[in-house]
Each structure stands twice: as structure tokens, then as C-alpha cells.
Scaffold this motif. Structure first.
Motif, mmCIF file in Angstrom:
data_model
loop_
_atom_site.group_PDB
_atom_site.id
_atom_site.type_symbol
_atom_site.label_atom_id
_atom_site.label_comp_id
_atom_site.label_asym_id
_atom_site.label_seq_id
_atom_site.Cartn_x
_atom_site.Cartn_y
_atom_site.Cartn_z
ATOM 1 N N ARG A 173 44.229 39.438 25.465
ATOM 2 C CA ARG A 173 44.164 38.798 26.778
ATOM 3 C C ARG A 173 43.780 39.837 27.817
ATOM 4 O O ARG A 173 44.484 40.807 28.024
ATOM 5 N N ARG A 174 42.641 39.624 28.449
ATOM 6 C CA ARG A 174 42.177 40.517 29.517
ATOM 7 C C ARG A 174 41.950 39.660 30.752
ATOM 8 O O ARG A 174 40.870 39.135 30.962
ATOM 9 N N TRP A 187 41.787 40.270 34.012
ATOM 10 C CA TRP A 187 40.892 40.694 35.094
ATOM 11 C C TRP A 187 39.434 40.476 34.732
ATOM 12 O O TRP A 187 38.576 40.404 35.602
ATOM 13 N N ASP A 226 39.627 36.155 26.793
ATOM 14 C CA ASP A 226 40.695 36.136 25.811
ATOM 15 C C ASP A 226 40.131 35.616 24.491
ATOM 16 O O ASP A 226 39.282 34.744 24.466
#
Length: 135
Positions: free
Chosen positions: A92-93, A95, A99
């Protein structure tokens, strides 16, 4: 024996925004009509076509003990033996609004997937691994 099951690729904001931005750039270059601008513009159009092909035609197919990852007509299909999957990590990123699931299998191999229904996808992997262990 498990039946075949297909999961579709999840379309994300980034997956839609990048081709749109590149289309605007291609239009800009194509409207200038100099040789270098036309080359760059048509190059961008080719890249956009490949991106849209991958975005729209990626799917994940379970056939028996094998997961086939198809990333469109221009890319080679990836075969993942379900019995060799050692770990699945959700990445999960926030910014970057990205994901996906990172699948680790075999001797150091990895595959990234973004199925529409992650929970059902994970359950299907578990079910097929359990079926393999019972045999």
C-alpha cells in the motif's frame, strides 16, 4: 478438481490519469508538425496504445494448479504454480495511490497483481493450495 476462475485487473486513478496526460502531450507534439515533434508525438501514441492495452486486457486466470497472469496481447503471459507460492504481501503506497499484491513464489520469483476483488483472489489461492495438499 477446481474449475477455472478468472479475475479482472483493477483500474486505478493512476492507471487512467497517466494515459490521459500522455495523450495531451502527444497532441501538443503532433500539432507542432516539425519532424522531431512528429516523431515524439507518434512515439507517445504508441506508448499510450500499449498502456491502454495492458490496462484493459490484464486478467488473472486460475487453471488447475496454475495461475496465469495475462497483461494484454503484447506481453508474454506469466505462469505461477499455485503450490509454489510462499508469500503474498499487500503493498500500500497511499501517496502514489498505488496498491497491489506482491506474490512470491519458487526460487526468488515475484509477480505483482491488482485483482478487482482481492479477498476472493486470496481465498482462491488458499483453496487451490489446500486442494493440492489433500492430493
Amino acid at each position: 478438481m477446481a474449475t477455472n476462475r478468472t479475475f479482472q485487473h483493477r483500474v486505478t486513478i493512476v492507471g487512467v490519469a497517466v494515459p490521459i496526460i500522455m495523450a495531451v502531450m502527444a497532441l501538443y507534439f503532433l500539432l507542432h508538425r516539425t519532424a522531431i515533434h512528429l516523431i515524439i508525438g507518434f512515439g507517445l501514441v504508441a506508448v499510450i496504445i500499449m498502456m491502454l492495452e495492458r490496462l484493459l486486457h490484464t486478467n488473472y486466470l486460475f487453471e488447475g494448479d496454475m495461475l496465469t497472469i495475462s497483461r494484454g496481447r503484447f506481453m508474454k503471459k506469466e505462469q505461477v504454480p499455485v503450490k509454489e507460492i510462499t508469500r503474498i504481501s499487500p503493498i500500500r503506497r497511499q501517496w502514489l495511490l498505488i496498491d497491489y499484491l506482491l506474490i512470491e513464489y519458487g526460487a526468488g520469483h515475484e509477480a505483482e497483481v491488482q485483482p478487482v476483488n482481492e479477498e476472493a483472489f486470496l481465498q482462491e489461492i488458499k483453496k487451490r493450495q489446500d486442494d493440492h495438499e489433500e492430493r
